[in-house]
Design a protein around this motif. Structure first.
Motif, PDB file in Angstrom:
ATOM      1  N   GLU B 114     106.765  49.913  35.945  1.00 39.42           N
ATOM      2  CA  GLU B 114     105.515  49.161  35.907  1.00 39.42           C
ATOM      3  C   GLU B 114     105.124  48.684  37.301  1.00 39.42           C
ATOM      4  O   GLU B 114     103.944  48.624  37.631  1.00 39.42           O
ATOM      5  N   ARG B 115     106.109  48.364  38.112  1.00 36.24           N
ATOM      6  CA  ARG B 115     105.804  47.943  39.472  1.00 36.24           C
ATOM      7  C   ARG B 115     105.132  49.099  40.224  1.00 36.24           C
ATOM      8  O   ARG B 115     104.138  48.916  40.913  1.00 36.24           O
ATOM      9  N   GLN B 116     105.693  50.280  40.062  1.00 34.19           N
ATOM     10  CA  GLN B 116     105.153  51.456  40.726  1.00 34.19           C
ATOM     11  C   GLN B 116     103.730  51.732  40.258  1.00 34.19           C
ATOM     12  O   GLN B 116     102.832  51.978  41.054  1.00 34.19           O
ATOM     13  N   ARG B 117     103.551  51.637  38.959  1.00 36.51           N
ATOM     14  CA  ARG B 117     102.222  51.907  38.411  1.00 36.51           C
ATOM     15  C   ARG B 117     101.208  50.909  38.936  1.00 36.51           C
ATOM     16  O   ARG B 117     100.095  51.257  39.317  1.00 36.51           O
ATOM     17  N   PHE B 118     101.606  49.650  38.968  1.00 38.43           N
ATOM     18  CA  PHE B 118     100.677  48.639  39.461  1.00 38.43           C
ATOM     19  C   PHE B 118     100.339  48.885  40.924  1.00 38.43           C
ATOM     20  O   PHE B 118      99.207  48.734  41.355  1.00 38.43           O
ATOM     21  N   LEU B 119     101.343  49.256  41.680  1.00 33.44           N
ATOM     22  CA  LEU B 119     101.133  49.497  43.101  1.00 33.44           C
ATOM     23  C   LEU B 119     100.099  50.608  43.311  1.00 33.44           C
ATOM     24  O   LEU B 119      99.236  50.510  44.183  1.00 33.44           O
ATOM     25  N   GLU B 120     100.190  51.643  42.505  1.00 32.92           N
ATOM     26  CA  GLU B 120      99.207  52.712  42.624  1.00 32.92           C
ATOM     27  C   GLU B 120      97.821  52.219  42.250  1.00 32.92           C
ATOM     28  O   GLU B 120      96.826  52.616  42.842  1.00 32.92           O
ATOM     29  N   TYR B 121      97.808  51.365  41.266  1.00 34.57           N
ATOM     30  CA  TYR B 121      96.544  50.796  40.822  1.00 34.57           C
ATOM     31  C   TYR B 121      95.908  49.991  41.950  1.00 34.57           C
ATOM     32  O   TYR B 121      94.724  50.125  42.247  1.00 34.57           O
ATOM     33  N   ALA B 122      96.730  49.178  42.588  1.00 37.07           N
ATOM     34  CA  ALA B 122      96.222  48.308  43.649  1.00 37.07           C
ATOM     35  C   ALA B 122      95.871  49.121  44.896  1.00 37.07           C
ATOM     36  O   ALA B 122      94.788  48.992  45.458  1.00 37.07           O
ATOM     37  N   ARG B 123      96.795  49.985  45.300  1.00 37.76           N
ATOM     38  CA  ARG B 123      96.526  50.782  46.493  1.00 37.76           C
ATOM     39  C   ARG B 123      95.368  51.738  46.253  1.00 37.76           C
ATOM     40  O   ARG B 123      94.675  52.125  47.186  1.00 37.76           O
ATOM     41  N   GLY B 124      95.176  52.102  45.002  1.00 39.66           N
ATOM     42  CA  GLY B 124      94.061  52.973  44.668  1.00 39.66           C
ATOM     43  C   GLY B 124      92.727  52.269  44.749  1.00 39.66           C
ATOM     44  O   GLY B 124      91.681  52.873  44.558  1.00 39.66           O
ATOM     45  N   GLY B 125      92.766  50.966  45.039  1.00 35.93           N
ATOM     46  CA  GLY B 125      91.520  50.258  45.289  1.00 35.93           C
ATOM     47  C   GLY B 125      90.882  49.648  44.065  1.00 35.93           C
ATOM     48  O   GLY B 125      89.707  49.310  44.081  1.00 35.93           O
ATOM     49  N   ARG B 126      91.647  49.476  42.977  1.00 34.63           N
ATOM     50  CA  ARG B 126      91.039  48.882  41.801  1.00 34.63           C
ATOM     51  C   ARG B 126      90.965  47.379  41.901  1.00 34.63           C
ATOM     52  O   ARG B 126      90.297  46.733  41.090  1.00 34.63           O
ATOM     53  N   VAL B 127      91.693  46.799  42.803  1.00 34.80           N
ATOM     54  CA  VAL B 127      91.568  45.373  43.056  1.00 34.80           C
ATOM     55  C   VAL B 127      91.481  45.157  44.569  1.00 34.80           C
ATOM     56  O   VAL B 127      91.946  45.982  45.349  1.00 34.80           O
ATOM     57  N   ASP B 128      90.875  44.035  44.943  1.00 33.90           N
ATOM     58  CA  ASP B 128      90.713  43.737  46.362  1.00 33.90           C
ATOM     59  C   ASP B 128      91.807  42.829  46.881  1.00 33.90           C
ATOM     60  O   ASP B 128      91.930  42.626  48.082  1.00 33.90           O
ATOM     61  N   GLY B 129      92.550  42.241  45.950  1.00 35.75           N
ATOM     62  CA  GLY B 129      93.587  41.325  46.376  1.00 35.75           C
ATOM     63  C   GLY B 129      94.517  41.036  45.219  1.00 35.75           C
ATOM     64  O   GLY B 129      94.214  41.352  44.074  1.00 35.75           O
ATOM     65  N   VAL B 130      95.650  40.448  45.542  1.00 34.18           N
ATOM     66  CA  VAL B 130      96.660  40.217  44.524  1.00 34.18           C
ATOM     67  C   VAL B 130      97.204  38.794  44.611  1.00 34.18           C
ATOM     68  O   VAL B 130      97.513  38.304  45.699  1.00 34.18           O
ATOM     69  N   LEU B 131      97.287  38.154  43.472  1.00 28.50           N
ATOM     70  CA  LEU B 131      97.943  36.856  43.367  1.00 28.50           C
ATOM     71  C   LEU B 131      99.264  37.082  42.655  1.00 28.50           C
ATOM     72  O   LEU B 131      99.309  37.730  41.613  1.00 28.50           O
ATOM     73  N   LEU B 132     100.329  36.552  43.225  1.00 24.80           N
ATOM     74  CA  LEU B 132     101.635  36.756  42.612  1.00 24.80           C
ATOM     75  C   LEU B 132     102.183  35.438  42.128  1.00 24.80           C
ATOM     76  O   LEU B 132     102.243  34.475  42.884  1.00 24.80           O
ATOM     77  N   MET B 133     102.624  35.392  40.882  1.00 22.49           N
ATOM     78  CA  MET B 133     103.251  34.147  40.477  1.00 22.49           C
ATOM     79  C   MET B 133     104.704  34.347  40.092  1.00 22.49           C
ATOM     80  O   MET B 133     105.124  35.418  39.724  1.00 22.49           O
ATOM     81  N   SER B 134     105.447  33.268  40.260  1.00 21.68           N
ATOM     82  CA  SER B 134     106.821  33.293  39.810  1.00 21.68           C
ATOM     83  C   SER B 134     107.596  34.447  40.438  1.00 21.68           C
ATOM     84  O   SER B 134     108.167  35.288  39.763  1.00 21.68           O
ATOM     85  N   VAL B 135     107.582  34.498  41.743  1.00 21.32           N
ATOM     86  CA  VAL B 135     108.283  35.571  42.432  1.00 21.32           C
ATOM     87  C   VAL B 135     109.741  35.184  42.622  1.00 21.32           C
ATOM     88  O   VAL B 135     110.053  34.149  43.194  1.00 21.32           O
ATOM     89  N   HIS B 136     110.627  36.011  42.138  1.00 26.20           N
ATOM     90  CA  HIS B 136     112.048  35.726  42.294  1.00 26.20           C
ATOM     91  C   HIS B 136     112.542  36.264  43.636  1.00 26.20           C
ATOM     92  O   HIS B 136     111.862  37.052  44.286  1.00 26.20           O
ATOM     93  N   ALA B 137     113.736  35.845  43.971  1.00 25.26           N
ATOM     94  CA  ALA B 137     114.237  36.093  45.311  1.00 25.26           C
ATOM     95  C   ALA B 137     114.182  37.567  45.738  1.00 25.26           C
ATOM     96  O   ALA B 137     113.646  37.894  46.778  1.00 25.26           O
ATOM     97  N   GLY B 138     114.702  38.461  44.935  1.00 24.52           N
ATOM     98  CA  GLY B 138     114.846  39.829  45.424  1.00 24.52           C
ATOM     99  C   GLY B 138     113.668  40.739  45.170  1.00 24.52           C
ATOM    100  O   GLY B 138     113.724  41.937  45.441  1.00 24.52           O
ATOM    101  N   ASP B 139     112.573  40.199  44.680  1.00 28.19           N
ATOM    102  CA  ASP B 139     111.458  41.059  44.274  1.00 28.19           C
ATOM    103  C   ASP B 139     110.828  41.785  45.461  1.00 28.19           C
ATOM    104  O   ASP B 139     110.386  41.154  46.412  1.00 28.19           O
ATOM    105  N   PRO B 140     110.761  43.108  45.429  1.00 28.67           N
ATOM    106  CA  PRO B 140     110.218  43.866  46.551  1.00 28.67           C
ATOM    107  C   PRO B 140     108.695  43.955  46.555  1.00 28.67           C
ATOM    108  O   PRO B 140     108.113  44.446  47.519  1.00 28.67           O
TER     109      PRO B 140
END
Lengths: 340, 340
Positions: B114-140
């Motif tokens: 799901e991370r990979q899929r989202f990344l393609e979605y974002a890099r593909g330009g479907r969003v202009d920015g990203v808000l991240l919540m609840s990021v744990h220590a090792g999250d890439p």
DNA sequence: CCCAGGGTTGGGAGCGCTCCCGACTTGGTG
DNA sequence: CACCAAGTCGGGAGCGCTCCCAACCCTGGG
């Protein structure tokens, strides 16, 4: 509004680098057949070297599809969102969509302005279909989506909803089986704590309760019905109220596990033993039901199946273009634990 | 994959109907200046008559922007989503975005796929920015987004996060003020129930607790610290454990209101009166804090401001193209009620 | 050695919009 | 009445992709 991001390589550039045509690259990134293995590898290398990522806007425009569906929450009281039912459903939808290549987007619709904005988003083609959860009686969104010919699937029907696809659990049957179970256990003064009655699901559960009592020849007294909003707190309050009105209650059917958990607390506070004095049945079979004291007998909703069915119906509608409405009612199952 | 929807009118058709050029229609739908009032009305009528809705894919492609931002939940245990903190934040973000014309999309990232899929979605330009919540220590994910030069704002920093924008509450200060308050009330054996310690916010609250005790010259004993996962259930368990280890406890700082609510139950079960025997302080100041018995003294996080700040930072980054990182730490506030 | 036919490949023609430059209208000035 | 600036407008040139047809490449059979 300079919202543009730095230049990303385009398909054309990949093609140039791999010394092939645009079409070939397109075939490779879409995993289409008809590309020689050696060519495919060359192209793939070029893609990696350039760090190419397809521009989804261009793909949407040319391909006339968004590869995304929206899950809309219209809950006017958005805090309901915090109930476990939502996260369970969302999870199961995510699972069901995993290998379709379709992105699931959740959106909130809390006001008319937000409804309008979402409608433009959907009609503008940013999603190929819409899943609606927790639709209240007067919500105009389903009709608006239907008018826009947007494939739509409801979670839980509303009374009289025939001209829209939906997936629902057999709430009436579930409630009936709960009451029957209590009757079998020898209970005779059975009350119910309903959900918010503007939700059709809550109405159905109430109806099932009434029908089961009626067909057992027992009077269904109105005063043995108390309404909750599915929260534990409201369940506690409703239960307290019921005990007061009917000290002889020996069985309760709650509209959700959360509500039932609240009811358990109220019973404990009132010094009633469960199940000895009062038997309690929940609805949903959330993880919570196994952590209450005593563990809750409950009517299981097949959440996993609900999610799968919703996705299946939606995909079908997307394929054919919303030419028919499909309805799926899923069977519920009584899970007997220690509270009855 | 025939996912296309029936033909919608295009801008060109609107232009033809209104007997104007494409440019004029574009100006009208974008509310741009430089269109005579009478022309604007003509065009508007044509738009209504045709039921025209702009094709967002085309707009994105030509305008190089998506007019949408994603709020990503990376919670590996997605059930945390059911905690009120999430819905409060989501609500405040929605409010903050209301009149920007930007659509807020929530997405789940529960696995690498799901991370990979989202990344393609974002890099593909479907969003202009990203808000991240609840990021744990090792999250890439934050690094991946940074590499893609995607404007990003974190809710709550991670230790050492300097090269990414974030908004956070002053967790250390909040916890310190909670402890100080208890000390002022004459409590001397103060314990704490922490959140999950792989969350930096939970670490900070613990640190604040320790610092406040230390600077009061009181020994901070390790055994007076119990970990929870922010749920009421785990709060109850942690509290029970603490009472057992330290029957003389007279004050508790919990890592959230939910946890504190659980602690209250455990104290009640153990026959301790609140606040007479044990004073309890929560963290967050959710509506819940006013419905507990007794009502909870708590450290207020300015959720509304957090949401606004996140949106502001994100818009700024989107404007300039992520050339700088911004950090905002918001002050917390002690709200004194009946539990201390 | 030629040709049919299947497997590959290239690239033109859009998809529907925004951007922007040049052209046409005004209405006021000198 | 000519002239100019500001106010309006039209439409060409893309944006980066998919679709699809024509062209090309082989292979094997005749």
């Amino acid at each position: 509004m300079g919202r543009r991001r730095p230049g990303t390589p385009t398909l054309e550039e990949v093609a140039a680098r791999a010394r092939v045509g645009r079409g070939t690259v397109s075939r490779v990134i879409n995993n289409a057949a008809g590309v020689k293995e050696s060519t495919r590898r060359t192209v793939q290398r070029a893609i990696e070297e350039l760090g190419y990522v397809p521009n989804l806007a261009a793909r949407s425009l040319a391909g006339r599809r968004a590869d995304a569906v929206a899950l809309v929450m219209t809950e006017p009281d958005w805090r309901q969102f915090a109930e476990p039912f939502f996260s369970e459903i969302v999870s199961s939808l995510g699972d069901a969509l995993t290998d379709t290549g379709i992105q699931l987007l959740l959106t909130l619709v809390r006001s008319d302005a937000e409804r309008q904005r979402f409608l433009e988003y959907a009609r503008g083609g940013r999603v190929d279909g819409v899943l609606l959860m927790s639709v209240h009686a007067g919500d105009p969104l389903p009709d608006m989506l239907a008018e826009a010919r947007m494939p739509t699937v409801l979670l839980g029907r509303r009374s009289g909803d025939e001209y829209v696809s939906y997936v629902d659990a057999d709430n009436i049957g579930g409630a009936r089986s709960a009451v029957s179970h209590l009757l079998q256990r020898g209970r005779r003064v059975i009350a119910t704590i309903t959900g918010p009655l503007d939700l059709y699901a809550a109405q159905c559960r109430l109806r099932g309760y009434q029908e089961a009592l009626a067909s057992a020849g027992l009077e269904g007294e109105r005063t043995r019905v108390a309404e909750s909003d599915f929260t534990a707190e409201s369940g506690r309050r409703a239960m307290a109220e019921l005990i007061e009105r009917h000290p002889d209650i020996d069985g309760v059917v709650a509209a959700s596990d959360t509500t039932a958990a609240g009811a358990l607390e109220a019973l404990r506070a009132a010094g009633r033993r469960v199940p000895e004095d009062v038997a309690v049945i929940g609805f949903d079979d959330f993880p919570l039901a196994q952590r209450t004291e005593p563990r809750l007998t409950t009517v299981r909703q097949p959440i996993e199946e609900i999610g799968r069915a919703m996705v299946r119906l939606l995909l079908e509608e997307m394929e054919e273009g919303a030419v028919a409405w499909r309805h799926v009612i899923l069977r519920t199952e009584l899970v007997v634990r220690d509270s009855t």
